[in-house]
Write a protein that holds these residues in place. Structure first.
Motif, short mmCIF file in Angstrom:
data_model
loop_
_atom_site.label_atom_id
_atom_site.label_comp_id
_atom_site.label_asym_id
_atom_site.label_seq_id
_atom_site.Cartn_x
_atom_site.Cartn_y
_atom_site.Cartn_z
N THR A 1 0.81 -1.21 0.09
CA THR A 1 -0.43 -0.36 0.09
C THR A 1 1.29 0.93 -0.12
N VAL A 2 -0.32 2.54 -0.77
CA VAL A 2 0.51 3.66 -0.86
C VAL A 2 0.17 4.28 -0.43
N ASP A 3 0.46 5.54 0.85
CA ASP A 3 -0.30 6.30 1.38
C ASP A 3 -0.59 7.69 0.60
N LEU A 4 -1.42 8.51 0.54
CA LEU A 4 -1.87 9.52 -0.72
C LEU A 4 -2.54 10.55 -0.32
N ARG A 5 -2.49 9.91 1.70
CA ARG A 5 -2.24 11.52 2.15
C ARG A 5 -0.95 12.72 2.16
N GLN A 6 -1.05 13.67 1.87
CA GLN A 6 -0.29 14.64 2.23
C GLN A 6 0.89 14.19 3.27
N GLN A 7 2.24 14.78 2.58
CA GLN A 7 3.41 13.80 3.82
C GLN A 7 3.79 14.62 3.76
N GLN A 8 4.60 14.76 5.15
CA GLN A 8 6.08 15.41 5.35
C GLN A 8 7.21 15.04 5.45
N MET A 9 8.07 15.69 5.48
CA MET A 9 9.87 15.01 5.32
C MET A 9 10.77 16.55 5.39
N ASP A 10 11.09 15.60 6.84
CA ASP A 10 11.86 17.09 7.77
C ASP A 10 13.37 16.91 7.36
N LEU A 11 13.96 17.49 7.29
CA LEU A 11 15.95 17.34 7.21
C LEU A 11 15.80 18.34 8.58
N THR A 12 16.76 17.56 8.67
CA THR A 12 17.33 18.98 10.36
C THR A 12 18.93 18.76 10.62
N GLY A 13 19.45 19.46 10.69
CA GLY A 13 20.87 19.39 11.47
C GLY A 13 21.91 18.92 10.06
N GLN A 14 21.58 19.57 9.56
CA GLN A 14 22.64 19.43 7.93
C GLN A 14 23.37 20.14 8.11
N LEU B 1 6.59 2.50 -6.03
CA LEU B 1 6.94 1.81 -5.19
C LEU B 1 8.14 0.98 -6.02
N GLU B 2 8.38 1.42 -7.30
CA GLU B 2 9.44 1.23 -8.24
C GLU B 2 10.26 1.54 -7.72
N ILE B 3 10.55 2.64 -6.73
CA ILE B 3 12.33 2.99 -6.72
C ILE B 3 12.58 2.21 -4.99
N LYS B 4 13.46 1.50 -4.81
CA LYS B 4 14.41 0.87 -3.68
C LYS B 4 14.10 2.28 -2.75
N SER B 5 13.93 1.87 -1.49
CA SER B 5 14.18 2.85 -0.49
C SER B 5 13.67 4.36 -0.72
N PHE B 6 12.12 4.58 -1.33
CA PHE B 6 11.86 6.27 -1.68
C PHE B 6 11.78 7.37 -1.25
N GLU B 7 11.76 7.18 0.51
CA GLU B 7 11.99 8.22 0.67
C GLU B 7 13.47 8.63 1.38
N ASP B 8 14.14 7.51 0.99
CA ASP B 8 15.76 7.94 1.37
C ASP B 8 16.06 8.58 0.05
N GLN B 9 15.69 8.48 -1.20
CA GLN B 9 16.47 9.58 -2.37
C GLN B 9 15.59 9.85 -2.13
N MET B 10 14.33 10.37 -1.68
CA MET B 10 13.96 11.59 -1.92
C MET B 10 14.73 12.17 -1.09
#
Length: 369
Positions: free
Chosen positions: A175-188, A215-224
């Motif tokens: 399953t893939v969550d279609l809701r609005q999601q957030q990604m934080d980049l901290t302390g870079q 789903l075709e992208i491995k480690s989807f969130e890590d790559q983004m």
């Protein structure tokens, strides 16, 4: 004396001679010699055809018997749903079965478990009676699902509940969550053009628009996450510290624009982005605080000088008006007199001279009660 056997209407008899099946006996009365080696197995025709200790195949050469039976062969990759008079009776797994077709009407739904999805003709009301033979996979109303058979993608699934047979095919749903999601980049840690190392907290919001691509992208969130790092490092490296501190909004706009250039690659739409914090090293922070304090002091001095100049200019204007207007001069005398009267009880004036000059001298003296 003969042995008598009565076979009822809802029964059938199976005649065995010297242990071998001979023929079918219809309802009626039968007599056997006491010395006969014949035996009869009486079966209830409302129940499945089963003869203890005998294989079904032994009876299938009898055409008359076979006419009164439904014989069902279930293969290893099949299930058969058995219905009697329109009601679900049982699920038949691999094997051979026989049912009397005389008093009851039988129906069968044959399913191939190599195609795992339950067919539409199977009423979900019977599922509680099929426990252990099927599995349930769900897609929530805010999700999109992708169906896999033996890890091979089949199709996209909309929100809902899906039923699959347990069998030779492994079924899974991602399953893939279609809701609005957030990604934080901290302390870079990043370095500006003038070689100042700082730490940055950044955030962006996105929605997945193409679940299959995601789903075709491995480690989807890590790559983004890595993509965001690269864009920020590239842009911060072109700015000096002073410009960076002034351009927080411009940084967010630039990053959002660059991310959306990659939206098709990730199957997402990037909605918004922003710089949360810019964290400076301690020594740089002290320098900036010193500069800020100096700037504020300079501003305060300018304001003080401006006020002093305005006050002096006001006194000068008042003096000019008094020189040119005797009435105004007399009013000023009365104003001084009023101030004096607020502070002392009685006033004694001696000698001549100008009243205003005498009053001025009194204001600097002691009170008299």
């Amino acid at each position: 004396m003969f042995k008598k056997l009565i076979i009822q209407t809802d029964e059938r008899g199976l005649l065995f001679r010297k242990g071998s099946y001979e023929k079918l006996l219809q309802p009626g009365t039968y007599r056997f010699s006491p010395f006969s080696e014949d035996t009869v197995a009486v079966l209830n025709i409302t129940k499945p055809f089963v003869v203890q200790g005998k294989d079904l195949q032994l009876f299938l050469h009898d055409e008359k018997l076979v006419q009164e039976l439904d014989v069902i062969q279930v293969l290893d990759h099949e299930y058969v749903l058995h219905y009697e008079d329109g009601k679900f009776a049982a699920l038949l797994s691999a094997g051979r079965y026989a049912f009397w077709n005389v008093l009851k009407k039988h129906a069968y739904i044959r399913v191939d478990t190599r195609n795992p999805e339950l067919p539409a003709e199977v009423d979900t009301a019977v599922l509680p009676k099929l426990t252990g033979y099927y599995q349930v996979l769900e897609v929530a109303n805010y999700e999109s699902g992708v169906l896999f058979y033996n890890n091979v993608m089949q199709q996209e699934l909309k929100p809902g509940k899906y039923y699959f047979w347990k069998g030779p095919v492994t079924v899974s749903v991602k399953t893939v969550d279609l809701r609005q999601q957030q990604m934080d980049l901290t302390g870079q840690e990043m370095m500006t053009e003038d070689k100042v190392t700082l730490r940055l907290n950044f955030v962006y919001q996105y929605k997945i628009m193409n679940p299959l691509r995601a789903l075709e992208i491995k480690s989807f969130e890590d790559q983004m996450y890595i993509q965001l790092q690269l864009i920020l490092r590239e842009y911060i490296g072109t700015l000096k510290l002073d410009d960076l501190l002034k351009m927080k909004q411009e940084i967010a706009s630039f990053v959002l624009s660059r991310l959306n250039e990659k939206s098709q690659d990730y199957g997402v739409h990037f909605i918004s982005a922003g710089v949360k914090d810019i964290i400076l090293p301690g020594d740089i922070k002290d320098i900036l605080n010193t500069v800020l304090l100096a700037e504020k002091k300079a501003q305060a001095n300018i304001i003080t000088r401006r006020e002093e100049t305005a006050s002096t200019r006001s006194l000068l204007n008042t003096a000019k008006l008094m020189d040119e207007n005797q009435t105004l001069y007399r009013l000023k005398e009365l104003e001084f007199l009023e101030k004096i009267c607020e502070k002392i009880g009685t006033i004694s004036l001696t000698g001549g001279g100008n009243l205003l000059e005498q009053l001025n001298s009194l204001l600097g003296g002691e009170k008299h009660g």
